[in-house]
Design a protein around this motif. Sequence first.
Motif, PDB file in Angstrom:
ATOM      1  N   ALA A  22     -47.890  13.979  -7.119  1.00 52.91           N
ATOM      2  CA  ALA A  22     -47.432  14.732  -8.292  1.00 52.91           C
ATOM      3  C   ALA A  22     -48.504  15.727  -8.751  1.00 52.91           C
ATOM      4  CB  ALA A  22     -47.054  13.784  -9.425  1.00 52.91           C
ATOM      5  N   ARG A  23     -49.759  15.286  -8.766  1.00 54.20           N
ATOM      6  CA  ARG A  23     -50.850  16.197  -9.153  1.00 54.20           C
ATOM      7  C   ARG A  23     -50.977  17.344  -8.151  1.00 54.20           C
ATOM      8  NH1 ARG A  23     -53.366  11.381 -10.512  1.00 54.20           N
ATOM      9  NH2 ARG A  23     -54.459  11.334  -8.522  1.00 54.20           N
ATOM     10  N   HIS A  24     -50.910  17.012  -6.861  1.00 54.56           N
ATOM     11  CA  HIS A  24     -51.024  18.025  -5.813  1.00 54.56           C
ATOM     12  C   HIS A  24     -49.915  19.074  -5.930  1.00 54.56           C
ATOM     13  CE1 HIS A  24     -51.790  19.842  -1.912  1.00 54.56           C
ATOM     14  NE2 HIS A  24     -50.518  19.663  -1.619  1.00 54.56           N
ATOM     15  N   ARG A  25     -48.716  18.641  -6.276  1.00 62.02           N
ATOM     16  CA  ARG A  25     -47.574  19.554  -6.426  1.00 62.02           C
ATOM     17  C   ARG A  25     -47.643  20.318  -7.744  1.00 62.02           C
ATOM     18  NH1 ARG A  25     -45.271  21.879  -3.366  1.00 62.02           N
ATOM     19  NH2 ARG A  25     -43.294  21.877  -4.418  1.00 62.02           N
ATOM     20  N   GLY A  26     -48.503  19.865  -8.670  1.00 63.15           N
ATOM     21  CA  GLY A  26     -48.629  20.540  -9.959  1.00 63.15           C
ATOM     22  C   GLY A  26     -47.434  20.332 -10.868  1.00 63.15           C
ATOM     23  N   LEU A  27     -46.750  19.218 -10.711  1.00 64.10           N
ATOM     24  CA  LEU A  27     -45.555  18.936 -11.509  1.00 64.10           C
ATOM     25  C   LEU A  27     -45.938  18.431 -12.899  1.00 64.10           C
ATOM     26  CD1 LEU A  27     -43.476  17.158  -8.747  1.00 64.10           C
ATOM     27  CD2 LEU A  27     -43.151  19.481  -9.601  1.00 64.10           C
ATOM     28  N   SER A  28     -45.103  18.773 -13.864  1.00 64.34           N
ATOM     29  CA  SER A  28     -45.367  18.402 -15.244  1.00 64.34           C
ATOM     30  C   SER A  28     -44.057  18.154 -15.984  1.00 64.34           C
ATOM     31  CB  SER A  28     -46.132  19.544 -15.918  1.00 64.34           C
ATOM     32  OG  SER A  28     -46.033  19.493 -17.309  1.00 64.34           O
ATOM     33  N   LEU A  29     -44.143  17.381 -17.056  1.00 61.44           N
ATOM     34  CA  LEU A  29     -42.984  17.137 -17.917  1.00 61.44           C
ATOM     35  C   LEU A  29     -42.519  18.412 -18.614  1.00 61.44           C
ATOM     36  CD1 LEU A  29     -44.101  13.833 -19.674  1.00 61.44           C
ATOM     37  CD2 LEU A  29     -42.376  14.080 -17.904  1.00 61.44           C
ATOM     38  N   ARG A  30     -43.379  19.377 -18.672  1.00 63.23           N
ATOM     39  CA  ARG A  30     -43.055  20.619 -19.380  1.00 63.23           C
ATOM     40  C   ARG A  30     -42.599  21.737 -18.452  1.00 63.23           C
ATOM     41  NH1 ARG A  30     -46.976  17.865 -21.434  1.00 63.23           N
ATOM     42  NH2 ARG A  30     -47.025  17.317 -23.617  1.00 63.23           N
ATOM     43  N   ASP A  31     -42.449  21.443 -17.173  1.00 65.56           N
ATOM     44  CA  ASP A  31     -42.007  22.451 -16.210  1.00 65.56           C
ATOM     45  C   ASP A  31     -40.645  23.017 -16.587  1.00 65.56           C
ATOM     46  OD1 ASP A  31     -44.237  22.015 -14.656  1.00 65.56           O
ATOM     47  OD2 ASP A  31     -43.199  20.848 -13.116  1.00 65.56           O
ATOM     48  N   GLU A  32     -40.432  24.259 -16.204  1.00 63.42           N
ATOM     49  CA  GLU A  32     -39.095  24.827 -16.281  1.00 63.42           C
ATOM     50  C   GLU A  32     -38.296  24.176 -15.157  1.00 63.42           C
ATOM     51  OE1 GLU A  32     -36.997  29.126 -15.737  1.00 63.42           O
ATOM     52  OE2 GLU A  32     -38.914  29.047 -16.809  1.00 63.42           O
ATOM     53  N   LEU A  33     -37.111  23.715 -15.463  1.00 64.74           N
ATOM     54  CA  LEU A  33     -36.316  22.984 -14.478  1.00 64.74           C
ATOM     55  C   LEU A  33     -35.481  23.932 -13.644  1.00 64.74           C
ATOM     56  CD1 LEU A  33     -35.183  20.022 -16.744  1.00 64.74           C
ATOM     57  CD2 LEU A  33     -37.180  20.158 -15.241  1.00 64.74           C
ATOM     58  N   SER A  34     -35.428  23.641 -12.344  1.00 66.66           N
ATOM     59  CA  SER A  34     -34.614  24.453 -11.446  1.00 66.66           C
ATOM     60  C   SER A  34     -34.013  23.551 -10.378  1.00 66.66           C
ATOM     61  CB  SER A  34     -35.463  25.536 -10.776  1.00 66.66           C
ATOM     62  OG  SER A  34     -36.338  24.962  -9.824  1.00 66.66           O
ATOM     63  N   TYR A  35     -32.917  24.030  -9.813  1.00 69.11           N
ATOM     64  CA  TYR A  35     -32.248  23.287  -8.752  1.00 69.11           C
ATOM     65  C   TYR A  35     -33.190  23.035  -7.582  1.00 69.11           C
ATOM     66  CZ  TYR A  35     -29.174  22.264  -4.862  1.00 69.11           C
ATOM     67  OH  TYR A  35     -28.585  21.682  -3.772  1.00 69.11           O
ATOM     68  N   ARG A  36     -34.013  24.015  -7.264  1.00 65.04           N
ATOM     69  CA  ARG A  36     -34.909  23.919  -6.104  1.00 65.04           C
ATOM     70  C   ARG A  36     -35.919  22.780  -6.244  1.00 65.04           C
ATOM     71  NH1 ARG A  36     -37.145  29.238  -3.827  1.00 65.04           N
ATOM     72  NH2 ARG A  36     -37.110  27.936  -1.988  1.00 65.04           N
ATOM     73  N   GLN A  37     -36.298  22.445  -7.469  1.00 62.53           N
ATOM     74  CA  GLN A  37     -37.274  21.385  -7.669  1.00 62.53           C
ATOM     75  C   GLN A  37     -36.663  20.133  -8.301  1.00 62.53           C
ATOM     76  OE1 GLN A  37     -40.528  23.561  -9.766  1.00 62.53           O
ATOM     77  NE2 GLN A  37     -41.751  22.649  -8.118  1.00 62.53           N
ATOM     78  N   GLU A  38     -35.362  20.058  -8.329  1.00 62.13           N
ATOM     79  CA  GLU A  38     -34.677  18.937  -8.967  1.00 62.13           C
ATOM     80  C   GLU A  38     -35.136  17.589  -8.409  1.00 62.13           C
ATOM     81  OE1 GLU A  38     -30.194  17.400  -8.574  1.00 62.13           O
ATOM     82  OE2 GLU A  38     -30.381  19.353  -9.553  1.00 62.13           O
TER      83      GLU A  38
END
Length: 178
Positions: A22-38
């Motif tokens: 998750a850290r490597h991907r840079g994912l966060s609870l505050r990310d803008e949501l998109s189908y591509r990263q669902e």
Amino acid sequence: MSAVVARVQLRQDDLEAAQRWARHRGLSLRDELSYRQEYEHITLARVLLQAWDGQMDAAGNELLAFLQRLAAAVAGGRLGSETELLLLQALVHRRAGRQGGALARLEQALERAEPEGYAAVFLEGGPVMAVCSRRRWAGAWHPPMSVTCGPVAGPEPRASHRACQSPSARVNRPCCGG
């Protein structure tokens, strides 16, 4: 590394590896949501849920809000994701000691999935199915879907004796990994 690998790591109780993903991907609870990263965001929610201590403090509220945001983003189009997110919300409520909230989300998930014959997401649900099973054995709740739990020795269900079956999927797997 992919989100699929991170989910396998979670199933193997390798939380640290999944957190690194998750850290490597840079994912966060505050990310803008998109189908591509669902799928990645749902996997992030699984990572955070496994790391969460069950207290409905800021972390618990943020996790639940993230799951609700994800659910709103996929609503009306992707039944598998909708169902999985309801099950994850049920897990959050259950871990926080909110059995009513857990059962309400579980019932919503079952009602949405039943017409389409979804069963796999429930069979892989582990602890959520344990909630379903315990309530079913207690006679307090009957799922609307044709998922049945197999025989249990003794008055209290034991994880090693639970078997969930879906006639449409012809699957027989342990409910809680037991």
